[in-house]
Design a protein around this motif. Sequence first.
Motif, PDB file in Angstrom:
ATOM      1  N   ALA A   8       0.825  -1.213   0.000  1.00 22.55           N
ATOM      2  CA  ALA A   8       0.000   0.000   0.000  1.00 22.55           C
ATOM      3  C   ALA A   8       0.856   1.259   0.000  1.00 22.55           C
ATOM      4  O   ALA A   8       0.534   2.238  -0.681  1.00 22.55           O
ATOM      5  CB  ALA A   8      -0.931  -0.005   1.212  1.00 22.55           C
ATOM      6  N   VAL A   9       1.968   1.243   0.757  1.00 21.99           N
ATOM      7  CA  VAL A   9       2.846   2.408   0.813  1.00 21.99           C
ATOM      8  C   VAL A   9       3.343   2.781  -0.581  1.00 21.99           C
ATOM      9  O   VAL A   9       3.505   3.959  -0.913  1.00 21.99           O
ATOM     10  CB  VAL A   9       4.038   2.135   1.762  1.00 21.99           C
ATOM     11  N   GLY A  10       3.534   1.766  -1.417  1.00 28.15           N
ATOM     12  CA  GLY A  10       3.994   2.015  -2.783  1.00 28.15           C
ATOM     13  C   GLY A  10       2.987   2.755  -3.647  1.00 28.15           C
ATOM     14  O   GLY A  10       3.342   3.294  -4.698  1.00 28.15           O
ATOM     15  N   LEU A  11       1.725   2.788  -3.184  1.00 29.58           N
ATOM     16  CA  LEU A  11       0.686   3.490  -3.942  1.00 29.58           C
ATOM     17  C   LEU A  11       0.492   4.930  -3.487  1.00 29.58           C
ATOM     18  O   LEU A  11      -0.206   5.702  -4.137  1.00 29.58           O
ATOM     19  CB  LEU A  11      -0.656   2.747  -3.809  1.00 29.58           C
ATOM     20  N   PHE A  12       1.107   5.293  -2.353  1.00 27.19           N
ATOM     21  CA  PHE A  12       0.851   6.608  -1.769  1.00 27.19           C
ATOM     22  C   PHE A  12       1.367   7.765  -2.621  1.00 27.19           C
ATOM     23  O   PHE A  12       0.920   8.904  -2.441  1.00 27.19           O
ATOM     24  CB  PHE A  12       1.458   6.697  -0.369  1.00 27.19           C
ATOM     25  N   ASP A  13       2.316   7.495  -3.520  1.00 21.07           N
ATOM     26  CA  ASP A  13       2.799   8.588  -4.373  1.00 21.07           C
ATOM     27  C   ASP A  13       1.862   8.838  -5.549  1.00 21.07           C
ATOM     28  O   ASP A  13       2.026   9.810  -6.282  1.00 21.07           O
ATOM     29  CB  ASP A  13       4.211   8.293  -4.877  1.00 21.07           C
ATOM     30  N   ARG A  14       0.849   7.974  -5.710  1.00 19.34           N
ATOM     31  CA  ARG A  14      -0.100   8.136  -6.808  1.00 19.34           C
ATOM     32  C   ARG A  14      -1.527   8.383  -6.319  1.00 19.34           C
ATOM     33  O   ARG A  14      -2.329   8.972  -7.033  1.00 19.34           O
ATOM     34  CB  ARG A  14      -0.064   6.899  -7.709  1.00 19.34           C
ATOM     35  N   LEU A  15      -1.833   7.879  -5.134  1.00 19.97           N
ATOM     36  CA  LEU A  15      -3.169   8.047  -4.565  1.00 19.97           C
ATOM     37  C   LEU A  15      -3.028   8.420  -3.091  1.00 19.97           C
ATOM     38  O   LEU A  15      -2.056   8.046  -2.438  1.00 19.97           O
ATOM     39  CB  LEU A  15      -3.972   6.752  -4.691  1.00 19.97           C
ATOM     40  N   SER A  16      -4.006   9.133  -2.550  1.00 15.13           N
ATOM     41  CA  SER A  16      -3.955   9.486  -1.136  1.00 15.13           C
ATOM     42  C   SER A  16      -4.115   8.224  -0.294  1.00 15.13           C
ATOM     43  O   SER A  16      -4.725   7.240  -0.724  1.00 15.13           O
ATOM     44  CB  SER A  16      -5.059  10.482  -0.797  1.00 15.13           C
ATOM     45  N   PRO A  17      -3.574   8.219   0.939  1.00 16.66           N
ATOM     46  CA  PRO A  17      -3.713   7.045   1.804  1.00 16.66           C
ATOM     47  C   PRO A  17      -5.166   6.637   2.036  1.00 16.66           C
ATOM     48  O   PRO A  17      -5.482   5.446   2.075  1.00 16.66           O
ATOM     49  CB  PRO A  17      -3.044   7.495   3.109  1.00 16.66           C
ATOM     50  N   SER A  18      -6.052   7.620   2.180  1.00 12.61           N
ATOM     51  CA  SER A  18      -7.469   7.290   2.407  1.00 12.61           C
ATOM     52  C   SER A  18      -8.073   6.566   1.217  1.00 12.61           C
ATOM     53  O   SER A  18      -8.857   5.624   1.382  1.00 12.61           O
ATOM     54  CB  SER A  18      -8.266   8.566   2.702  1.00 12.61           C
ATOM     55  N   VAL A  19      -7.700   6.996   0.012  1.00 15.41           N
ATOM     56  CA  VAL A  19      -8.207   6.325  -1.191  1.00 15.41           C
ATOM     57  C   VAL A  19      -7.688   4.895  -1.255  1.00 15.41           C
ATOM     58  O   VAL A  19      -8.430   3.958  -1.572  1.00 15.41           O
ATOM     59  CB  VAL A  19      -7.809   7.107  -2.457  1.00 15.41           C
ATOM     60  N   VAL A  20      -6.408   4.709  -0.950  1.00 11.41           N
ATOM     61  CA  VAL A  20      -5.838   3.356  -0.959  1.00 11.41           C
ATOM     62  C   VAL A  20      -6.556   2.488   0.071  1.00 11.41           C
ATOM     63  O   VAL A  20      -6.850   1.314  -0.191  1.00 11.41           O
ATOM     64  CB  VAL A  20      -4.322   3.397  -0.673  1.00 11.41           C
ATOM     65  N   ALA A  21      -6.864   3.054   1.242  1.00  9.08           N
ATOM     66  CA  ALA A  21      -7.572   2.297   2.274  1.00  9.08           C
ATOM     67  C   ALA A  21      -8.960   1.882   1.800  1.00  9.08           C
ATOM     68  O   ALA A  21      -9.390   0.743   2.027  1.00  9.08           O
ATOM     69  CB  ALA A  21      -7.673   3.130   3.553  1.00  9.08           C
ATOM     70  N   VAL A  22      -9.672   2.795   1.136  1.00  6.49           N
ATOM     71  CA  VAL A  22     -11.007   2.460   0.630  1.00  6.49           C
ATOM     72  C   VAL A  22     -10.903   1.401  -0.462  1.00  6.49           C
ATOM     73  O   VAL A  22     -11.718   0.466  -0.511  1.00  6.49           O
ATOM     74  CB  VAL A  22     -11.725   3.719   0.111  1.00  6.49           C
ATOM     75  N   LEU A  23      -9.913   1.521  -1.331  1.00  5.21           N
ATOM     76  CA  LEU A  23      -9.720   0.507  -2.368  1.00  5.21           C
ATOM     77  C   LEU A  23      -9.429  -0.853  -1.747  1.00  5.21           C
ATOM     78  O   LEU A  23      -9.857  -1.893  -2.263  1.00  5.21           O
ATOM     79  CB  LEU A  23      -8.583   0.913  -3.302  1.00  5.21           C
ATOM     80  N   ARG A  24      -8.680  -0.843  -0.642  1.00  2.40           N
ATOM     81  CA  ARG A  24      -8.424  -2.095   0.080  1.00  2.40           C
ATOM     82  C   ARG A  24      -9.732  -2.718   0.542  1.00  2.40           C
ATOM     83  O   ARG A  24      -9.949  -3.922   0.385  1.00  2.40           O
ATOM     84  CB  ARG A  24      -7.512  -1.805   1.274  1.00  2.40           C
ATOM     85  N   VAL A  25     -10.628  -1.890   1.099  1.00  2.00           N
ATOM     86  CA  VAL A  25     -11.909  -2.392   1.584  1.00  2.00           C
ATOM     87  C   VAL A  25     -12.763  -2.894   0.421  1.00  2.00           C
ATOM     88  O   VAL A  25     -13.378  -3.960   0.501  1.00  2.00           O
ATOM     89  CB  VAL A  25     -12.650  -1.291   2.371  1.00  2.00           C
ATOM     90  N   VAL A  26     -12.794  -2.128  -0.663  1.00  4.39           N
ATOM     91  CA  VAL A  26     -13.594  -2.526  -1.826  1.00  4.39           C
ATOM     92  C   VAL A  26     -13.070  -3.823  -2.416  1.00  4.39           C
ATOM     93  O   VAL A  26     -13.841  -4.735  -2.761  1.00  4.39           O
ATOM     94  CB  VAL A  26     -13.593  -1.411  -2.890  1.00  4.39           C
TER      95      VAL A  26
END
Length: 267
Positions: A8-26
């Motif tokens: 997930a940390v690798g995605l933080f430079d492209r998406l906000s942490p909250s968005v990555v968290a929601v994508l994780r849930v989805v």
Amino acid sequence: MYLGAALAVGLFDRLSPSVVAVLRVVGATIVLILWRRPGRAAWRRDRLLRAAGFGLATALMNVAFYEAIARLPLGTAVAIEFCGPVAVAALSSRRPRDVVAVVLAAAGVALIADVRWSGSPSGVLWALAAAALWAAYIVLGKRVASAGNGFDDLAVGFVVASVLCSPLLLLGGPAGLAPLADPVVVLVAVGVGVASSVVPYVLDQVVLRRVGRARFAVLLALLPATATVVGLVALGQLPNVSEGVGIAAVIAAVGLRSRDGDPVGRT
């Protein structure tokens, strides 16, 4: 769980942490629904409300945790977040040993926070929020597991959480939501959901059906150490001396609490 966090940390430079968290849930929701296919009974009022509370607490815990690890090293954030399970374990039995465990955990977190507050006070606050939500996850998760339909209710809870948290997707990130058009980003996000949510949360339900909340909290004792190792190996994050002592104090606090435990079964 923390290999997924490292992804997930690798995605933080492209998406906000909250968005990555929601994508994780989805992503986890899609996998759980395809696997469990919960029937009508799972969507009835009482079960739906119980599952929704659990799912929402879990999703918000993920959001707070990802916001924390965007600002703090993985092991440091997990050690602070671990205040939640320690509190659940200690409050389940107010013996002197448990009080000492809480004090030891608090001292460990204080050491870490003292190191990190000047550099990232928001990271510490997000980690403390995640701690409170982790405590809620344990309490609500035990209720779901004890009802005997943990897997189905987990799936239903994640559906509700995905819907309620979907507005957070509008937060985007440096490039807005454009990265979501990249199949690799979507695939990694689903992988994060499976690694960090589906596998550990399903196993949590298995364990919670067999042990009480306090013992379950104790079984999480090595997570700060695990997160520190993953952070070091996968992300090159080396804790300094004070952080290392703080993380060790948190682990020792749970180890001290583990000498008692609680009766096996429902609580």
